[in-house]
Every structure is written in structure tokens, then in C-alpha cells.
Write a protein that holds these residues in place. Structure first.
Motif, PDB file in Angstrom:
ATOM      1  N   LYS A 426     -24.111  31.780  98.346  1.00  0.00           N
ATOM      2  CA  LYS A 426     -25.019  32.105  99.454  1.00  0.00           C
ATOM      3  C   LYS A 426     -25.881  30.900  99.824  1.00  0.00           C
ATOM      4  CE  LYS A 426     -27.043  36.119  99.342  1.00  0.00           C
ATOM      5  NZ  LYS A 426     -27.991  37.216  98.978  1.00  0.00           N
ATOM      6  N   ASP A 427     -26.377  30.200  98.825  1.00  0.00           N
ATOM      7  CA  ASP A 427     -27.183  29.002  99.093  1.00  0.00           C
ATOM      8  C   ASP A 427     -26.393  27.984  99.895  1.00  0.00           C
ATOM      9  OD1 ASP A 427     -29.332  30.032  97.701  1.00  0.00           O
ATOM     10  OD2 ASP A 427     -28.801  29.037  95.819  1.00  0.00           O
ATOM     11  N   LYS A 430     -25.912  29.086 103.509  1.00  0.00           N
ATOM     12  CA  LYS A 430     -27.145  29.039 104.299  1.00  0.00           C
ATOM     13  C   LYS A 430     -27.531  27.627 104.717  1.00  0.00           C
ATOM     14  CE  LYS A 430     -29.531  33.357 103.303  1.00  0.00           C
ATOM     15  NZ  LYS A 430     -30.820  33.966 102.943  1.00  0.00           N
ATOM     16  N   ASP A 438     -28.344  38.482 105.255  1.00  0.00           N
ATOM     17  CA  ASP A 438     -27.142  38.715 104.444  1.00  0.00           C
ATOM     18  C   ASP A 438     -25.983  39.178 105.317  1.00  0.00           C
ATOM     19  OD1 ASP A 438     -28.555  37.985 102.230  1.00  0.00           O
ATOM     20  OD2 ASP A 438     -28.841  40.032 101.457  1.00  0.00           O
ATOM     21  N   VAL A 441     -24.463  36.173 106.981  1.00  0.00           N
ATOM     22  CA  VAL A 441     -23.704  35.388 106.002  1.00  0.00           C
ATOM     23  C   VAL A 441     -22.346  36.018 105.762  1.00  0.00           C
ATOM     24  CG1 VAL A 441     -23.613  34.688 103.581  1.00  0.00           C
ATOM     25  CG2 VAL A 441     -25.738  34.436 104.872  1.00  0.00           C
ATOM     26  N   HIS A 451     -14.572  36.095 102.643  1.00  0.00           N
ATOM     27  CA  HIS A 451     -15.300  37.238 102.071  1.00  0.00           C
ATOM     28  C   HIS A 451     -14.546  37.865 100.903  1.00  0.00           C
ATOM     29  CE1 HIS A 451     -17.876  40.756 101.854  1.00  0.00           C
ATOM     30  NE2 HIS A 451     -16.794  41.528 101.937  1.00  0.00           N
ATOM     31  N   TYR A 461     -21.642  36.887  96.185  1.00  0.00           N
ATOM     32  CA  TYR A 461     -22.285  35.782  96.909  1.00  0.00           C
ATOM     33  C   TYR A 461     -23.324  35.045  96.067  1.00  0.00           C
ATOM     34  CZ  TYR A 461     -20.076  37.099 101.316  1.00  0.00           C
ATOM     35  OH  TYR A 461     -19.152  37.331 102.300  1.00  0.00           O
ATOM     36  N   ASP A 462     -23.665  35.619  94.924  1.00  0.00           N
ATOM     37  CA  ASP A 462     -24.604  34.953  94.018  1.00  0.00           C
ATOM     38  C   ASP A 462     -23.887  34.141  92.946  1.00  0.00           C
ATOM     39  OD1 ASP A 462     -26.958  35.910  95.237  1.00  0.00           O
ATOM     40  OD2 ASP A 462     -26.688  37.858  94.253  1.00  0.00           O
TER      41      ASP A 462
END
Length: 576
Positions: A426-427, A430, A438, A441, A451, A461-462
Motif C-alpha cells: 500500500k505504501d 500511494k 483504500d 488503491v 489485486h 496490501y499490508d
């Protein structure tokens, strides 16, 4: 060179001023100790006056403690001033590198920049610490101790005054000889860093091809080369200590000889000789300190020159001609008689006579052989490089009329070499829009066909990505980079061979996602596979930096020999 670094002292000016002040206080107290010691010997012990011995001894202890306190404070202030100075320079150099265009970066190798940000700045801040502390302490001690020694016996002072010019000449000669050698040594550091960086980045390839022995040999050669350069520099500098020690002991022996005769003759007291020797030792130690500072200055002189070289590097691409209020109305692109070469004095252009236009919202493919300048062509749009001749227009205006921030905010480019950073998926996504929700994203990831594989990870996503995205495959890395670019919601998106590592079905799905999500976005796709660009509105065929043809897939198959040859060779490969 030093004047270019003065602005970075401003924030730490106070500790830089307090350090020499406290050093001076330390020295002025310290030189009283031999004087007090002489009183104890000549007046207290000689007359057997114990009360006088205790009284002067107490004063001596108090003076020593105060001197120690000022010494601690000077060390603290010097450390704060020097470390802060180094920190400000490091930030300035890093900030300057962030402003570099690709042309500027081409002038400096990455390992060289790493050396300048680490070794060179460390050398500079250590030299500064010695200047504001040691180079203040040593001359003050030298002068003060000389005055005190002269007050005891002026004739004996002449003994060590003779050796000072000899030492000065020796130090100056060593400094002159050592500077070019230290400069060569730092360049060898660049080479060693390059070797280490290349090996660590490509460690998987090294292991896959069983080339560890070869890489060890290359590293050993770079390491040995650095060692030889270091020895060449150090063998000049190490002469300083023997010369200083020889001079120091020779001077003490001479003073003991002449001073002993004076005691026998009754013109000098025992305590005065002891005190005089203490002052001479302080004087000669001060000279040794000055020698050490000069050695550090010689080393840091090369480092300062390399730092200033980065700070003074003229930025080749700036906003000087830009209008801050100008914004790109759409994603239209036009090249007007564009030519480009990387160096102004290069004999030939990389691109020559490029003319074409792309309407906003069109999808354009670019095909060409290796070395045909496909990547160079598109790098002119976000001004990663500037044209040598001609114009590149975006939204009807020359790209040089936009600020760099605005231009690059409306152009998203997925580079040929996909780069991810340490942090979560995710970072990384972004980077396209740090304020994205979210839902946004996830939508971008779905459009890039990323995905599903993201959700296959336990953390989704983490999931934490190692440096460079080492824990995802090449195809997954490409899709994450595409999703990151989509999240930017640009007016123009450029894919530089960015689907080469995915299968044809995924490639097709990504292009379908583009058609659905980027209807108003101009898309430029550089590809090796004809299938990746066959449904584009038009395709540009590049050949050795020139446009060979611009047309649709069907017309190019019929009329362009280069395109037809590539197509048939790929079809043959598929059939086989």
C-alpha cells in the motif's frame, strides 16, 4: 571551497563559538599547573613547609578540576557543532541530488555520490571538529606555554625555538605531497563502492550463474587497489609522528643538559627546571596536535572539493522559463522537429527530426529495435531530459513553459526498470497519490491486474516489500508499478516496456483495464511485442533515432517493411 560550506554553519554557530572559548579557558587553567608545581618543589618542599604544600596543592587540584570541566564542555560543544555541520551538509547534498536531471546524474556515478554523502562528509565534519577545538587549543597552548617558559628562563627557550621552523617546513612538505594521493584514494573508494553495490544488487544473478569466485576476484582487485592508494597516501603522513617524537625527545635532552648545568651553577632551581620541562612538553605536544590537524585538513581538502562539486553542479533542467500559473488543459502531445543528444559536444544526435502529434485520449504504441531511442523519445515529455533542438508540447504548450512539479504531476511514467521501495504494498502504491483512499488503491490494482496476487499474500496490501521489491516476481513488480502510475490519475501515462514480464493474457487484460479506466488519458506504450500495441490508435516505428513510419497496425503490416518483419518473426515464434 570553504566559503561554499559556510551557510551550513548558521544553525550550529553558537556551539561552534562556545567550543573555542571553552578550549581557551581550559588551556589558560592548564598552564598554571606546572607553575604551581614549581612553587611546591622550590618553596614548600625545600623549606619543609607542609601547610604551604597543602595550600598550593589544593589550589592545583581546583585548577585541574576547572580545566577538566572546561575540557568536557569544549568537547561537547565541538561535537555538537561539527556533527550538526555535517548533518546540514549531508541534507544539502541530498537535496541537491534530488534536483538533478538525468543529465546531471549521468555526470556522477551512484557509488561516487554515496561516497560523497558518507565518507567525504564524515572527513569534513571531523576536520571541522579538530579546527574548532584542537586548532584553537594547540596555538593557545603553544603561545601561553612559551610565555610561561620564557618567564622561567629565557635562555632555555632558544633551544626549542630553533626546531619550530624545521617542523613547519617538514609539515608543509608532507601536506603538499599527500594531497594528490588522498584525492586518488577517495576515487578508489568510489570504485570499491561501485563493486559492492553492483554485486549486492545482482546477487541472485551471481548465484544463478555460479560467478561468486569471479566476483570475489573483482572485489579483491578493487580492495587491493584501495589499499595501495591508501598506503601511498599514508606513508607520507606517517613520517610526521617519528619526526615529531625525535624532535620532542631531542629537545628535552638538550634542555635537561643545559638546565642541569644551570642548576649546578645556581642560576636555575630544580622546581623551575621541572616546570620548564612540563611547558616544553606542552609546547611540543601542541606542535604534534597542529601536525595532526594538518593531516586531517589534507584529507578533508579532497573531500570538501568533491562535496562542493556536487553542490555547485548547475542543474540542467529548471523552472526558469516556466509560468507558475500555467496548467495542462489536456493530454495532447506534439513533437516539432525534435533532435536530441546526451552531450552537447557529441558528434551525432540520438534523435533526429522527430515530428508527430497525439490527440488527447489516444493510445499510441512505439516499436523499434534495440538502440532505436524509444525510451529517450518519451523521456523528453516529462523533461527527464531536455530537447537539443525543436519543441515538445503538452496540452498545446512547450513543456519548458510548465513548472516541473506540474508537468510531472500530469505525466505518469512506468520506467523500463521497475523500482519498488522498502515498505508495504500500500505504501508503494500511494507514491502515485499519498492521499488515495483504500478503495482507490484497490481500483488501481485491479486495473493493473495486481489485486488478485496481492490478496494471495497473508497480509494483503499490508504485505511488506523488501528493498527493491525482492520478494515479488518481475511480472508482479511490473503490475505494481503500473498500478502506482494509475493511482496518479494522470493526463498522460507512459509505459516503457512495462509488461514484458507478464504473459500475453495478463498483458491483454491490462490493456482492457486501460480502455475502461483511462478513456480520457493519453497512453503511450513502448513494447517489444506487436500484440501489446496492435490495438493502439496508431503506432510509431522508430529506426536508429528517426521515425520510419506512423500508422495503424493494419496499414503498417501492409506498407512498412520493418514492422512487417517484426510481426512475422514474432508470429513464427508463436507458431513454433
Amino acid at each position: 571551497m570553504i566559503k561554499h560550506l559556510k551557510p551550513y554553519l548558521t544553525k550550529y554557530r553558537l556551539p561552534s563559538i562556545l567550543a573555542p572559548i571553552t578550549v581557551i579557558a581550559e588551556v589558560l587553567l592548564e598552564i598554571q599547573i606546572p607553575f604551581l608545581m614549581a612553587k611546591i618543589v622550590d618553596q614548600g618542599i625545600t623549606t619543609r613547609d607542609l601547610s604551604y604544600v597543602f595550600q598550593i596543592g589544593a589550589i592545583m587540584v581546583l585548577v585541574a578540576l576547572c580545566s577538566l570541566l572546561f575540557g568536557v564542555l569544549s568537547g561537547r560543544f565541538a561535537a555538537k557543532g561539527a556533527m550538526g555541520f555535517g548533518s546540514e551538509i549531508r541534507k544539502a547534498v541530498f537535496d541537491k541530488i534530488q534536483e538533478f536531471s538525468f543529465a546531471n546524474i549521468d555526470r556522477f556515478s551512484t557509488p561516487s555520490l554515496v561516497t560523497r554523502l558518507t565518507t567525504d562528509i564524515t572527513n569534513t565534519q571531523m576536520a571541522y571538529m579538530m579546527v574548532i577545538r584542537v586548532l584553537v587549543r594547540a596555538p593557545v597552548m603553544l603561545v601561553s606555554a612559551t610565555i610561561m617558559a620564557a618567564a622561567i628562563n629565557g635562555d632555555l627557550v632558544r633551544v626549542f625555538l630553533i626546531v619550530i621552523p624545521i617542523l613547519a617546513i617538514a609539515l608543509a612538505t608532507m601536506s603538499t605531497l599527500a594531497f594528490p594521493r588522498f584525492n586518488a584514494m577517495l576515487k578508489k573508494y568510489d570504485g570499491l563502492n561501485a563493486q559492492v553495490q553492483e554485486n549486492l544488487i545482482a546477487i541472485r544473478v551471481v548465484k544463478a550463474f555460479v560467478r561468486a569466485r569471479y566476483e570475489k576476484k573483482k572485489f579483491a582487485e578493487a580492495n587491493d587497489s584501495l589499499m595501495r592508494a591508501s598506503l601511498a597516501a599514508e606513508k607520507i603522513i606517517i613520517l610526521g609522528m617519528p619526526i615529531m617524537m625525535l624532535t620532542m625527545y631531542a629537545t628535552i635532552i638538550a634542555i635537561l643538559w643545559f638546565g642541569g648545568n644551570m642548576i649546578i651553577g645556581g642560576t636555575l632551581l630544580t622546581g623551575e627546571l621541572i616546570s620548564f620541562i612540563s611547558y616544553v612538553t606542552q609546547i611540543l605536544m601542541s606542535l604534534m596536535m597542529i601536525a595532526q590537524v594538518f593531516i586531517m585538513i589534507v584529507l578533508s581538502r579532497s573531500s570538501v572539493a568533491r562535496i562542493v562539486e556536487v553542490l555547485e553542479e548547475p542543474i540542467s533542467i529548471t523552472d526558469e522559463t516556466a509560468s507558475p500559473s500555467l496548467t495542462a488543459e489536456d493530454g495532447s502531445i506534439e513533437y516539432r522537429n525534435v533532435s536530441f543528444k546526451y552531450q552537447e559536444d557529441a558528434a551525432e544526435n540520438i534523435l533526429t527530426g522527430i515530428n508527430f502529434s497525439i490527440a488527447s485520449g489516444e493510445t499510441v504504441g512505439i516499436i523499434g529495435g534495440t538502440g532505436s531511442a524509444k525510451t529517450t523519445l518519451v523521456q523528453l515529455i516529462p523533461r527527464l531530459y531536455d530537447v537539443t533542438d525543436g519543441q515538445v508540447l503538452v496540452g498545446g504548450h512547450d513543456v519548458r513553459d510548465y513548472t516541473l512539479d506540474h508537468l510531472r504531476s500530469v505525466v505518469a511514467m512506468v520506467l523500463q526498470k521497475n523500482v519498488l521501495f522498502s515498505g508495504t504494498i500500500k505504501d508503494n502504491l500511494k507514491w502515485g497519490d499519498e492521499n488515495a483512499t483504500d478503495e482507490e488503491v484497490i481500483a488501481a490494482a485491479k486495473a493493473a491486474c495486481a489485486h488478485d496476487f496481492i490478496m494471495s499474500f497473508p497480509e494483503g496490501y499490508d504485505t511488506y516489500l523488501g528493498q527493491g521489491g525482492v520478494n515479488v516476481s518481475g511480472g508482479q513488480k511490473q503490475r505494481l508499478c503500473i498500478a502506482r502510475a494509475l493511482l496518479k490519475k494522470p493526463k498522460i501515462i507512459i509505459l516503457d516496456d512495462s509488461t514484458s514480464a507478464v504473459d500475453t493474457a495478463t498483458d491483454s487484460a491490462i490493456r482492457e483495464g486501460f480502455r475502461q479506466n483511462l478513456k480520457d488519458t493519453t497512453a503511450i506504450i513502448i513494447a517489444q511485442r506487436i500484440s501489446s500495441v496492435s490495438d493502439a490508435d496508431k503506432i510509431i516505428v522508430l529506426d536508429e533515432g528517426r521515425i520510419d513510419a506512423i500508422d495503424t497496425h493494419e496499414n503498417l503490416l501492409e506498407n512498412n517493411a520493418i514492422y512487417r518483419e517484426v510481426f512475422h518473426s514474432q508470429q513464427k515464434g508463436v507458431e513454433e
